[in-house]
Scaffold this motif. Structure first.
Motif, PDB file in Angstrom:
ATOM      1  N   ILE A   1      -7.880   6.178 -27.648  1.00  0.00           N
ATOM      2  CA  ILE A   1      -7.240   5.027 -28.270  1.00  0.00           C
ATOM      3  C   ILE A   1      -6.045   4.637 -27.419  1.00  0.00           C
ATOM      4  CG2 ILE A   1      -5.946   4.237 -30.294  1.00  0.00           C
ATOM      5  CD1 ILE A   1      -7.705   6.061 -31.994  1.00  0.00           C
ATOM      6  N   TYR A   2      -5.985   3.353 -27.062  1.00  0.00           N
ATOM      7  CA  TYR A   2      -4.877   2.816 -26.283  1.00  0.00           C
ATOM      8  C   TYR A   2      -4.134   1.786 -27.126  1.00  0.00           C
ATOM      9  CZ  TYR A   2      -7.362   4.854 -22.292  1.00  0.00           C
ATOM     10  OH  TYR A   2      -7.983   5.724 -21.421  1.00  0.00           O
TER      11      TYR A   2
ATOM     12  N   ASP B   1       2.281  -3.350 -23.923  1.00  0.00           N
ATOM     13  CA  ASP B   1       3.027  -2.403 -23.096  1.00  0.00           C
ATOM     14  C   ASP B   1       4.425  -2.145 -23.625  1.00  0.00           C
ATOM     15  OD1 ASP B   1       0.934  -2.015 -21.398  1.00  0.00           O
ATOM     16  OD2 ASP B   1       1.692  -3.273 -19.774  1.00  0.00           O
ATOM     17  N   ASN B   2       4.993  -3.113 -24.383  1.00  0.00           N
ATOM     18  CA  ASN B   2       6.348  -2.965 -24.901  1.00  0.00           C
ATOM     19  C   ASN B   2       6.389  -2.315 -26.283  1.00  0.00           C
ATOM     20  OD1 ASN B   2       7.599  -4.215 -22.637  1.00  0.00           O
ATOM     21  ND2 ASN B   2       6.955  -6.216 -23.418  1.00  0.00           N
TER      22      ASN B   2
ATOM     23  N   GLU C   1       9.170   9.695 -29.037  1.00  0.00           N
ATOM     24  CA  GLU C   1       8.641   8.347 -28.876  1.00  0.00           C
ATOM     25  C   GLU C   1       8.369   8.079 -27.404  1.00  0.00           C
ATOM     26  OE1 GLU C   1      11.658   5.760 -30.403  1.00  0.00           O
ATOM     27  OE2 GLU C   1      11.174   6.166 -32.519  1.00  0.00           O
ATOM     28  N   ILE C   2       7.451   7.125 -27.141  1.00  0.00           N
ATOM     29  CA  ILE C   2       7.134   6.762 -25.768  1.00  0.00           C
ATOM     30  C   ILE C   2       6.744   5.284 -25.740  1.00  0.00           C
ATOM     31  CG2 ILE C   2       4.695   7.455 -25.961  1.00  0.00           C
ATOM     32  CD1 ILE C   2       4.868   8.403 -23.035  1.00  0.00           C
ATOM     33  N   TYR C   3       7.137   4.560 -24.673  1.00  0.00           N
ATOM     34  CA  TYR C   3       6.761   3.149 -24.541  1.00  0.00           C
ATOM     35  C   TYR C   3       5.246   3.027 -24.380  1.00  0.00           C
ATOM     36  CZ  TYR C   3      11.680   1.959 -23.920  1.00  0.00           C
ATOM     37  OH  TYR C   3      13.025   1.794 -24.098  1.00  0.00           O
ATOM     38  N   GLY C   4       4.699   1.917 -24.856  1.00  0.00           N
ATOM     39  CA  GLY C   4       3.266   1.707 -24.830  1.00  0.00           C
ATOM     40  C   GLY C   4       2.644   1.836 -23.451  1.00  0.00           C
TER      41      GLY C   4
ATOM     42  N   ASN D   1      -0.139   4.648 -22.465  1.00  0.00           N
ATOM     43  CA  ASN D   1      -1.471   4.334 -21.950  1.00  0.00           C
ATOM     44  C   ASN D   1      -1.777   5.123 -20.673  1.00  0.00           C
ATOM     45  OD1 ASN D   1      -2.199   2.593 -24.015  1.00  0.00           O
ATOM     46  ND2 ASN D   1      -1.435   0.765 -22.949  1.00  0.00           N
ATOM     47  N   LYS D   2      -0.769   5.288 -19.820  1.00  0.00           N
ATOM     48  CA  LYS D   2      -0.967   6.116 -18.621  1.00  0.00           C
ATOM     49  C   LYS D   2      -1.228   7.568 -19.031  1.00  0.00           C
ATOM     50  CE  LYS D   2       1.977   3.288 -15.617  1.00  0.00           C
ATOM     51  NZ  LYS D   2       3.247   3.249 -14.842  1.00  0.00           N
ATOM     52  N   TRP D   3      -0.479   8.035 -20.012  1.00  0.00           N
ATOM     53  CA  TRP D   3      -0.694   9.403 -20.497  1.00  0.00           C
ATOM     54  C   TRP D   3      -2.091   9.553 -21.093  1.00  0.00           C
ATOM     55  CZ3 TRP D   3      -2.015  11.326 -25.266  1.00  0.00           C
ATOM     56  CH2 TRP D   3      -1.932  12.723 -25.400  1.00  0.00           C
TER      57      TRP D   3
END
Length: 325
Positions: free
Chosen positions: A50-51, A55-56, A155-158, A162-164
């Motif tokens: 799931i992505y 991105d923000n 928390e992590i930015y979108g 997605n890279k993770w």
């Protein structure tokens, strides 16, 4: 327990022995079956991901914990501190949440011991894989056990999530074999680790470490404990592959006899009881073990004082990216 292990070379062997990855996931043997419930019952296939679309977006990260086999035994395993771990995520923009669990394709006992066939050959049903599905079932992770957990840890930015997530797919496709046991020279703080487990908790540990390295903001004072099934042994002796073992008739006979007692496809309750007695005798009376790791076998002479122990120790979220790469 990363702070307690050290790396040494003995006769060309590196301790702990590095976990070997594959170039792509092999097909699971048709002989192997999950048993009580199918793998990844919530629905998505083992390599689905799931992505997030924006991105923000900010993605919240949750540590999830429940007793092993809670679907059948409730909180029973929590009394022995045998817990299952997973990761949860939530999009702050959309409110969508989802769960990631890495665990056995064919359930725990199948991954821990092989099936011995009538012709004295083996089938190992020891693949593990990532199960990804929509939703975080609060009631599943917030059980009555004090060890159960549904806890926000960061928390992590979108765009970074997605890279993770792409890393997690590759991690799943190349690290495919479940390993139940950790093996140490002794229970002390300066022990040598011979082998590290590769299980549900291992996925969460390396997943959180990679999230941290990918830019995640981890909340202060996060403390996470993980279950480890530890064997304490004198220095393991490398025996080789199964094909090499069969060349020694005496060793092969003992080898087959040892594993046959643990065969997980037991048709009767009495056979299961016999297996449990054999496990006790192996660890506490005969104090020996044939250990399977990276497709080769090792002989372990177990320690007299503490041959086996379940631990539930804290492992901090720190960037230890090399252990399973």
């Amino acid at each position: 327990m990363a702070e307690r292990c050290r790396f040494i070379f003995v006769y060309g062997t590196q301790w702990p022995v590095p976990y070997e990855r594959v170039s792509s996931r092999p097909t699971n043997n048709a002989y192997c079956q999950a048993g009580l419930i199918p793998f990844c019952a919530p629905g998505k296939t083992e390599d689905a991901m799931i992505y997030v679309d924006d991105d923000n977006d900010t993605v919240e990260i949750f540590a999830l914990k429940k007793p092993v086999w809670s679907f059948k035994f409730g909180d029973l395993m929590a009394k022995f501190k045998i817990m299952h771990d997973a990761l949860g995520f939530r999009s702050q923009k959309t409110g969508r949440n989802w769960t990631m669990e890495w665990y056995e394709l064919d359930q725990l006992f199948n991954c821990t011991f092989p099936h011995v066939l009538k012709n004295d050959t083996f089938i190992w049903c020891d693949q593990g894989a990532l199960c990804v599905y929509d939703g975080i079932v609060d009631s599943m992770w917030n059980g009555s056990s004090d060890l159960s957990m549904l806890k926000k840890v960061g928390e992590i930015y979108g765009k970074d999530y997605n890279k993770w997530a792409t890393w997690a797919v590759d991690d799943n496709n190349t690290g495919v074999y479940y390993e139940t046991w950790s093996a140490y020279s002794d229970p002390g703080p300066n022990a040598t680790m011979y082998f590290d487990s590769y299980d549900c908790a291992s996925f969460v540990i390396r997943g959180l470490n990679h999230l941290l390295a990918s830019g995640a903001r981890i909340l202060p004072d996060v403390h996470l404990n993980y279950t480890r099934l530890n064997i304490y042994t004198h220095e393991p002796e490398l025996l080789g592959t199964y094909d090499q073992i069969v060349q020694n008739q005496t060793l092969h006979s003992d080898f087959i006899s040892f594993y046959r007692e643990f065969d997980s496809k037991k048709p009767k309750t009495g056979d299961w009881v016999k297996s449990l007695v054999q496990i006790y005798e192996t660890f506490y009376l005969t104090r020996r073990f044939y250990f399977y790791y990276n497709n080769v076998y090792w002989y372990m002479k177990l320690k007299e004082s503490t041959p086996l122990k379940v631990t539930f120790d804290e492992i901090p979220i720190i960037s230890l990216l090399d252990r399973f790469n």
